[in-house]
Design an enzyme around this catalytic site. Sequence first.
Site, PDB file in Angstrom:
ATOM      1  N   THR A  95      36.597  10.516  43.642  1.00 56.61           N
ATOM      2  CA  THR A  95      36.075   9.196  42.667  1.00 56.61           C
ATOM      3  C   THR A  95      34.635   9.068  42.895  1.00 56.61           C
ATOM      4  OG1 THR A  95      38.214   8.342  43.138  1.00 56.61           O
ATOM      5  CG2 THR A  95      36.283   6.979  42.761  1.00 56.61           C
ATOM      6  N   ARG A 105      50.823   5.407  37.805  1.00 56.33           N
ATOM      7  CA  ARG A 105      50.146   4.939  39.257  1.00 56.33           C
ATOM      8  C   ARG A 105      48.870   4.558  38.837  1.00 56.33           C
ATOM      9  NH1 ARG A 105      45.407   6.268  42.508  1.00 56.33           N
ATOM     10  NH2 ARG A 105      45.662   5.745  44.439  1.00 56.33           N
ATOM     11  N   VAL A 106      48.395   3.172  39.207  1.00 57.55           N
ATOM     12  CA  VAL A 106      47.004   3.001  39.001  1.00 57.55           C
ATOM     13  C   VAL A 106      46.368   2.542  40.256  1.00 57.55           C
ATOM     14  CG1 VAL A 106      45.393   1.056  38.429  1.00 57.55           C
ATOM     15  CG2 VAL A 106      47.441   1.895  36.807  1.00 57.55           C
ATOM     16  N   GLY A 107      45.250   3.287  40.712  1.00 52.88           N
ATOM     17  CA  GLY A 107      44.460   3.094  42.044  1.00 52.88           C
ATOM     18  C   GLY A 107      43.667   1.781  42.157  1.00 52.88           C
ATOM     19  N   THR A 146      35.801   4.493  47.586  1.00 48.33           N
ATOM     20  CA  THR A 146      36.416   5.625  47.440  1.00 48.33           C
ATOM     21  C   THR A 146      37.426   5.852  48.437  1.00 48.33           C
ATOM     22  OG1 THR A 146      36.416   8.084  47.320  1.00 48.33           O
ATOM     23  CG2 THR A 146      34.520   6.999  48.339  1.00 48.33           C
ATOM     24  N   GLY A 147      38.520   6.420  48.189  1.00 47.35           N
ATOM     25  CA  GLY A 147      39.778   6.699  49.294  1.00 47.35           C
ATOM     26  C   GLY A 147      40.885   6.537  48.867  1.00 47.35           C
TER      27      GLY A 147
HETATM   28  N1  ASP Z   1      40.469   5.747  44.918  1.00 46.90           N
HETATM   29  C1  ASP Z   1      40.830   6.343  44.172  1.00 46.90           C
HETATM   30  C2  ASP Z   1      42.332   6.061  44.026  1.00 46.90           C
HETATM   31  O1  ASP Z   1      43.170   5.879  44.701  1.00 46.90           O
HETATM   32  C3  ASP Z   1      40.833   7.897  44.753  1.00 46.90           C
HETATM   33  C4  ASP Z   1      39.480   8.318  45.423  1.00 46.90           C
HETATM   34  O2  ASP Z   1      38.863   7.552  45.756  1.00 46.90           O
HETATM   35  O3  ASP Z   1      39.189   9.513  45.262  1.00 46.90           O
HETATM   36  O4  ASP Z   1      42.675   6.180  42.703  1.00 46.90           O
END
Ligand code: ASP
Length: 302
Positions: free
Chosen positions: A170, A198-200, A221-222
């Site tokens: 991300t 799915r929504v992050g 991010t994570g």
């Molecule tokens: N935080 C993002 C998500 O869960 C993924 C990422 O940070 O790469 O959609």
Amino acid sequence: MFAIAIHGGAGTLPRSETTPEQQALYHAGLNAALDAGYAVLERGGTSLDAAQAAVVVLEDDPLFNAGRGAVLTRDGVAELDASIMDGRTQAAGAVTGLRHIRNPIVLARAVMDRSPHVMLVGSGAEEFARGQGIEPVSNEYFRTPIRQSQLHRLLAGSVEKQNDLVAFGTVGAVALDAHGNVAAATSTGGMTGKRWGRVGDSPIVGAGTYASNAGCAVSATGHGEYFIRTVLAHDISAQVEYLKIPLAQATANVLAKMKALGGNGGVVAIDPQGEIALDFNSEGMFRGVRSSAGRNEVAIYR
Ligand code: ASP
């Protein structure tokens, strides 16, 4: 004082598995994004425009999990999420489940500036985009061979856990402009193999993105599920605002809380005083910072 801090995801390969050449490519991508964002700040532009400009560069770079080069859903398509927030007004725009928008962050900005809403989903968001003159692209545009092979490995069961995959790429930016205002922007393809719409956290205001001049601006991010459950970005800003603690302490507090639940990842954050935090509890985080006070760094590992 003005400054920008960016991330290109917290899911790096272990240091031992990357070559200096690969690392140099990431450094170049991060520097290009810093160049774009910093140029806006240098000419007196807003933190909002700076954060957006940096994120557009990272969306266009296939190395990162946003825009072109986004990770793929279980069905093999790219499905993109993004959000942007202005710390001065707390205006925000968010989009989720996009399949045909080249730069999701540009659409998030249009939602903020030119719609009466904050968050638009999927086909409705893309219909709004058409009305704004944002041309659709084919889903093919986003798909790269590396993301296809990562999906195959996941489906073949050769990846133990989602966390073991290079899934967290991300991108995001936070900025402080010469007018003293902060802003945040985040864009993502989400997680490899995601299903069921799915929504992050990235498009969720308060989870993956937040900005308030009273506290700070944050882009995360994570493992998004943990960021949503801990309302992480807002929690950092709230700690700065209400507890009057330094930004670095607030980010450390919330990352520790998230880790205790089993999540991992990182954040970039900035407050109106120019305090900057780039913190993570994963092995690395693609990140960079540039400021009028003379900071100019990109890094991957600790
Ligand atoms: N935080 C993002 C998500 O869960 C993924 C990422 O940070 O790469 O959609």
